[in-house]
Design an enzyme around this catalytic site. Structure first.
Site, PDB file in Angstrom:
ATOM      1  N   SER A   9       0.842  -1.194   0.000  1.00 28.10           N
ATOM      2  CA  SER A   9       0.000   0.000   0.000  1.00 28.10           C
ATOM      3  C   SER A   9       0.876   1.242   0.000  1.00 28.10           C
ATOM      4  O   SER A   9       1.976   1.243   0.565  1.00 28.10           O
ATOM      5  CB  SER A   9      -0.893   0.009   1.250  1.00 28.10           C
ATOM      6  N   TYR A  44      -1.442  -0.519  10.404  1.00 28.61           N
ATOM      7  CA  TYR A  44      -1.472  -0.858   8.983  1.00 28.61           C
ATOM      8  C   TYR A  44      -0.229  -0.330   8.282  1.00 28.61           C
ATOM      9  O   TYR A  44       0.404  -1.046   7.496  1.00 28.61           O
ATOM     10  CB  TYR A  44      -2.725  -0.268   8.354  1.00 28.61           C
TER      11      TYR A  44
END
Length: 239
Positions: free
Chosen positions: A147, A162
């Site tokens: 990501s 995350y």
């Protein structure tokens, strides 16, 4: 002989679309996920559309489950060509009232640990067990679905668990790529962008087709393709 691929988190969203796109390229897909009922249902849909796919249960947070998967692959096939580490979780509290509720000042160590086990350590163990089978086949492609939130060059605040897990996943990519130079095992990270999935939400900019496209590209690179890179839209991006 067609290529053989494992896709984690393949029962929905980007993972399911990657399974479909790979199957369209004559790749036999082993679709994996934690929920057997949902996994079987997703596999049946692929089969009904004429795609070669089978299901095997997998919990990437459980080392024994990972070992069981590869014991099955070793016994039934004896080789592997493609691994897409797509399974991932985001446990950080979402933004509320315009502010990031998941500040690093208040981030739960338990949340960080749980996220890290799934998003990073699970993928690491998958790589460890996949690469010997890929070397045996003389062809290996590993795609770690990362990501932009894990980019050190553009690191922001919030979503600490995350972000940390995806930054560490990128390190896993670089390490395995370097250690497997010259083996025809290519290891890359891909950022699919902000995709309309359960995680991305309905306001995301991209469809699952668009999110899966670069993952499929990286999973089917030619022998002279790149390794140890971070890609979005088939173009390198900064780490």
């Amino acid at each position: 002989m067609s290529r053989l691929a494992i896709v984690t988190g393949g029962n929905r969203g980007i993972g399911l679309e990657v399974c479909r796109q790979l199957a369209m390229k004559d790749v036999q897909v082993i679709l994996t996920c934690r929920n057997p009922e949902k996994g079987e249902e997703a596999t049946e849909k692929l089969n009904a559309a004429g795609h070669a796919a089978v299901f095997h249960p997998l919990d990437v947070d459980d080392p024994e489950s990972i070992k069981a998967l590869f014991e099955h692959v070793e016994e039934k096939f004896g080789w592997l060509n493609i691994l897409v580490n797509n399974a991932g979780i985001m446990l950080d509290p979402r933004e509320t009232n315009g502010g990031a509720a998941s500040s690093s000042l208040t981030a739960s160590v338990e949340t960080i640990s749980n996220t890290f086990r799934t998003n990073t350590l699970g993928a690491l163990q998958m790589c460890q067990l996949a690469i010997p089978l890929m070397k045996r086949a003389g062809f290996g492609r590993i795609v770690n679905v990362s990501s932009g939130m894990g980019q050190l060059s553009d690191m922001g605040g919030g979503y600490a668990a995350y972000r940390i897990s995806k930054t560490a996943l990128n390190a896993v990519t670089r390490i395995f790529a370097e250690e497997n130079q010259g083996t025809n095992v290519l290891v890359n990270s891909v950022c699919p962008g902000w995709v309309r999935t359960d995680m991305g939400g309905p306001g995301a900019q991209r469809t699952v087709d668009q999110g899966a496209e670069t993952i499929t590209w990286a999973a089917t690179l030619p022998d002279d393709g790149p390794t140890g890179g971070f890609f979005r839209d088939k173009k390198r991006i900064d780490w």
